[in-house]
Write a protein that holds these residues in place. Sequence first.
Motif, PDB file in Angstrom:
ATOM      1  N   GLN A   1       0.825  -1.205   0.000  1.00 16.17           N
ATOM      2  CA  GLN A   1       0.000   0.000   0.000  1.00 16.17           C
ATOM      3  C   GLN A   1       0.857   1.252   0.000  1.00 16.17           C
ATOM      4  OE1 GLN A   1      -2.678   0.773   3.453  1.00 16.17           O
ATOM      5  NE2 GLN A   1      -4.300   0.440   1.967  1.00 16.17           N
ATOM      6  N   ARG A   2       1.965   1.202   0.723  1.00 17.39           N
ATOM      7  CA  ARG A   2       2.860   2.365   0.807  1.00 17.39           C
ATOM      8  C   ARG A   2       3.898   2.374  -0.311  1.00 17.39           C
ATOM      9  NH1 ARG A   2       2.870   0.425   6.135  1.00 17.39           N
ATOM     10  NH2 ARG A   2       5.023  -0.313   5.892  1.00 17.39           N
ATOM     11  N   ARG A   3       3.897   1.350  -1.154  1.00 20.03           N
ATOM     12  CA  ARG A   3       4.840   1.200  -2.271  1.00 20.03           C
ATOM     13  C   ARG A   3       6.291   1.167  -1.790  1.00 20.03           C
ATOM     14  NH1 ARG A   3       2.407   2.292  -7.195  1.00 20.03           N
ATOM     15  NH2 ARG A   3       4.322   1.384  -8.025  1.00 20.03           N
ATOM     16  N   GLU A   4       6.527   0.489  -0.647  1.00 18.78           N
ATOM     17  CA  GLU A   4       7.890   0.329  -0.138  1.00 18.78           C
ATOM     18  C   GLU A   4       8.478  -0.948  -0.746  1.00 18.78           C
ATOM     19  OE1 GLU A   4       8.420   0.766   4.057  1.00 18.78           O
ATOM     20  OE2 GLU A   4       6.880   2.317   4.209  1.00 18.78           O
ATOM     21  N   ASP A   5       8.754  -0.871  -2.047  1.00 16.08           N
ATOM     22  CA  ASP A   5       9.162  -2.054  -2.783  1.00 16.08           C
ATOM     23  C   ASP A   5      10.520  -2.594  -2.344  1.00 16.08           C
ATOM     24  OD1 ASP A   5       6.818  -1.781  -4.114  1.00 16.08           O
ATOM     25  OD2 ASP A   5       7.672  -0.957  -5.951  1.00 16.08           O
ATOM     26  N   ARG A   6      11.428  -1.699  -1.999  1.00 14.75           N
ATOM     27  CA  ARG A   6      12.751  -2.176  -1.584  1.00 14.75           C
ATOM     28  C   ARG A   6      12.658  -2.997  -0.311  1.00 14.75           C
ATOM     29  NH1 ARG A   6      16.720   3.082  -2.346  1.00 14.75           N
ATOM     30  NH2 ARG A   6      16.709   3.146  -4.628  1.00 14.75           N
ATOM     31  N   ALA A   7      11.932  -2.490   0.673  1.00 12.43           N
ATOM     32  CA  ALA A   7      11.777  -3.231   1.926  1.00 12.43           C
ATOM     33  C   ALA A   7      11.060  -4.547   1.682  1.00 12.43           C
ATOM     34  CB  ALA A   7      11.008  -2.384   2.941  1.00 12.43           C
ATOM     35  N   LEU A   8      10.070  -4.530   0.801  1.00 14.44           N
ATOM     36  CA  LEU A   8       9.331  -5.755   0.505  1.00 14.44           C
ATOM     37  C   LEU A   8      10.276  -6.815  -0.059  1.00 14.44           C
ATOM     38  CD1 LEU A   8       5.822  -5.839  -1.172  1.00 14.44           C
ATOM     39  CD2 LEU A   8       7.542  -7.563  -1.676  1.00 14.44           C
ATOM     40  N   ARG A   9      11.105  -6.415  -1.020  1.00 12.66           N
ATOM     41  CA  ARG A   9      12.046  -7.379  -1.603  1.00 12.66           C
ATOM     42  C   ARG A   9      13.042  -7.864  -0.551  1.00 12.66           C
ATOM     43  NH1 ARG A   9      12.222  -3.337  -5.718  1.00 12.66           N
ATOM     44  NH2 ARG A   9      11.115  -3.958  -7.608  1.00 12.66           N
ATOM     45  N   ARG A  10      13.566  -6.932   0.236  1.00 13.46           N
ATOM     46  CA  ARG A  10      14.598  -7.287   1.210  1.00 13.46           C
ATOM     47  C   ARG A  10      14.060  -8.272   2.251  1.00 13.46           C
ATOM     48  NH1 ARG A  10      15.472  -2.606   2.756  1.00 13.46           N
ATOM     49  NH2 ARG A  10      14.465  -2.543   4.798  1.00 13.46           N
ATOM     50  N   TRP A  11      12.879  -8.020   2.753  1.00 13.65           N
ATOM     51  CA  TRP A  11      12.333  -8.883   3.797  1.00 13.65           C
ATOM     52  C   TRP A  11      11.885 -10.227   3.228  1.00 13.65           C
ATOM     53  CZ3 TRP A  11       9.132  -4.629   6.747  1.00 13.65           C
ATOM     54  CH2 TRP A  11      10.024  -3.819   7.432  1.00 13.65           C
ATOM     55  N   LEU A  12      11.342 -10.223   2.024  1.00 12.10           N
ATOM     56  CA  LEU A  12      10.975 -11.507   1.410  1.00 12.10           C
ATOM     57  C   LEU A  12      12.210 -12.386   1.261  1.00 12.10           C
ATOM     58  CD1 LEU A  12       8.408 -10.760  -1.443  1.00 12.10           C
ATOM     59  CD2 LEU A  12       8.117 -12.349   0.459  1.00 12.10           C
ATOM     60  N   LYS A  13      13.296 -11.785   0.829  1.00 17.69           N
ATOM     61  CA  LYS A  13      14.506 -12.566   0.604  1.00 17.69           C
ATOM     62  C   LYS A  13      15.190 -12.949   1.909  1.00 17.69           C
ATOM     63  CE  LYS A  13      15.308 -10.879  -4.078  1.00 17.69           C
ATOM     64  NZ  LYS A  13      16.209 -10.176  -5.014  1.00 17.69           N
ATOM     65  N   ALA A  14      14.755 -12.344   3.032  1.00 21.23           N
ATOM     66  CA  ALA A  14      15.290 -12.739   4.335  1.00 21.23           C
ATOM     67  C   ALA A  14      14.659 -14.035   4.825  1.00 21.23           C
ATOM     68  CB  ALA A  14      15.043 -11.634   5.356  1.00 21.23           C
TER      69      ALA A  14
END
Length: 904
Positions: free
Chosen positions: A391-404
């Motif tokens: 919703q906030r379009r925080e794509d970098r955090a989304l990718r980083r946490w998914l890959k964690a």
Amino acid sequence: MSVPGAKLRAPLPRRDLVARPRLIERLAPDPGEMPRFVLIAAPAGFGKTTLMTQWLAALPESHRVAWLSLDAGDSDVGRFLAHLVAAIQRTDPGVGADALALLAADRGAASDEALVSLVNDLEMFSGPMVLAVDDYHLVDDTAVDAAVGFLVDNLPPQVTLALTTRVDPALPLSRLRARGELAEVRAADLRFTGGEASAFLNDLMGLELDPELVAALEARTEGWAAGLQLAALSARSTTDAIEEFVAAFAGTHRFVLDYLVEEVLERQPDDVRGFLLDTCVLDQLTAPLCDALTGRTDGQQMLEHLERANVFVVPLDDHRVWWRYHHLFADALRARVASSDAQRVQALHRAAAQWYASRGMLDDAIPHAMSGADPELTADIVELALPGLRQRREDRALRRWLKAVPEDVVRRRALLATSYAWVKLSEGDVAGVEPWLALAEATLGEPDRATGVPASAELVPLVQMRDRELAQLPSMIEVYRAATAQARGDVDATVAHGRRALDLAEPVDHASRAAGAGFVGLAAWAAGDLETAVDTFSEAVASLHAAGLIADELGATVVLGNMWLARGSPVEARRLYERALAIADERAGPVLSTVGDVHVGLADVFREQGDLVEAAQHLELARELGDRASLLENRHRWRTTMAGLLRAEGDLDGTVAMLDQAEALFLPGYFPDVRPIAAVRARVRIAQGRLDDARSWARDCGVAETDAADYLAEFDQLTLARLRIAEGRPADALAAVDGAIAAAEALRRRGSVVEARVVKALALDAGGEAVAAAAELTTALELGIPVGYRRVFLDEGEPMTRLLAAVGRNAPPELADHIDELLVAAAERPTVRTPALTPSGEELSEREHEVLRLLATELTGPEIARQLFVSINTLRTHTKHIFTKLDVNTRRAAVHRAADAGLL
């Protein structure tokens, strides 16, 4: 991006600190003439942060202070700048909104643009300010160093940047010293003098040492504040004679620290020592969180006791709610726990993750979950965070946490697997999408697992959002398959998956319905079925509106307006665009990323309707808003629309140059390419009489009269027909046109029918069939004039003007009136204003000239805005546009450049 409040709160200066007026005087002898850059640099434990807070507290009340405490997570320039803007906004909410919007866009040049935007915002606001950045040494990123260097060079005079750091930053310190713009305090300055050491050891710590013992400790610690504090704590609890303790006190800083921490811990009661070791994994401390880790209920009392005993806790607010340990002390405690019980450290991190997550503080929970070596708990929290991140379009955090999250865990969770497919798609790995979607599909039917996060009231809305996403997964999986098919150019599969997404979506699943309808609409557009395209894409726009996704709604409206224009209703397209702009105007906050695209769409409608002045104004508004108000895939459209405007004015060379620029920005594949730029340029070459260039286009693109009547080929076919007319081969032109007319009429594409009949009329007229030509043109006029078409007739030039005049002589009164209007417009050729040029060839509007003249005065930003009767936001837009045209980044540089060019 949410920012932990503790990062933005300056530690309160304690009343019982040793006064250090000699250092405060060194930082800023005259608060009325603040230095550009303040640097407090020394090894750990020298009291850098303490001095900073003392100095800031001594400043006049008129000086605003923006405080930012850094951690290793700020080693990302986007995150660093977002946190810096958040700190500034605590002092003035009006600063930095546009900078945050640029950072949220997640584009390659966003950080540079955000820096310029932030500096210009600070320029607009009067009053002295200090940007205080603590623990800069924790950041390890050359991009952050470059950003800070830019700030040092470009901050307005009333803003001071102050850093504390253990190591010298990669900044031009020598240059700043030479200019007298640097105030610095080093380790030698921070060392306690004999008098300061006496005040600390005796007055604050209550040791009542003789002067010679104070001098001995001061000499042994070399005035090191942390060493003195640790020595005092040990001295207060030692059973040895104080003289013996002082005589035995020796060693390097690291040795002394290890020794004294051990001494402090060993001398503490068991409950205090246990509390310290159990809570040392936390970056910020609050009583309920501490209780969650210790299993006790005395967190508040312990924190207050530690503060009173000077055991290295720092209060972060004035309500005794949040605290932190001194960094060195925390590091030593963590090393002690890790060396004795590594599993205990992981358990403490897991407890912290559960506490934060149960309170909805997911940004803080995820790092602890990762450090807790619990992949299932990490996955639980990431799943809860995903809806908000999207919703906030925080794509970098989304990718980083998914890959964690380990892949084997992701494979077992449908929501994470689907999100991983999105990551693959966003990275351009089209082949990598389907395997993850298949995994997601395979796990959809598995029973819900209990989350590892304790239930709480704060968790309820997050769980509900996650559960809604889980329920929507079947539809979203089909959406991602439609996107993949579209990326491959498979129209049939795009439609099939788009319709499947619609079938699977619930009525209230607005985002999925919008995506499914959107892909079906785009595929129908490509097939030339404009009725289906408009109907389904209208559903997509309505669903986006229902979901509250305003920026996406405006962007989809641009596509829908293009569909209406192609379908044959410029009036409806105009209504949609004007409604979209009204929605954008009613919304508070920074300009949305699609507003400029709406202005471009409206400009194209006005151009077609013959209102060139209004079209030019909307193009100018779009240009002033800049790239941040345009989607990447739409940025070529400003130039194609401007090219159409230039052609309407008769500037055919300018038209070709503008089309060349558009072609360089064009991104194929996102929307159906129904008006290829190469064919638009070929039409201009035909109008110029440069038929060889047009023939080269036809040959290079493989366009021939025998091509099948296909909507995506229609524009090329009608362009080829114009070429044949110009070559004196009207019969060949008719062969190309008749198929286009039949196909367009079959699917009720009025816009295509009008244009094709215009070309057929010209072909008939060129072949000497005047009566048939007049009849064909009359039909085109009767179809096109009532719905707003004008330029489709006028852009054909002199042959059309002659044919219009012939038809008008025998036309019915109402049609004759419209023909007269067209003939008047053809004769007048209204022109777009041509503003003055900057030295680089950029245009300055009259309003921009006025703003530039005021920027050269002593007026502040708010004063300029009041004089111009505009808002600060409007003034920002003008100044940013001026800076871009003058190729500068600051007000001062703009004035110098303009003066050199004689613009003032």
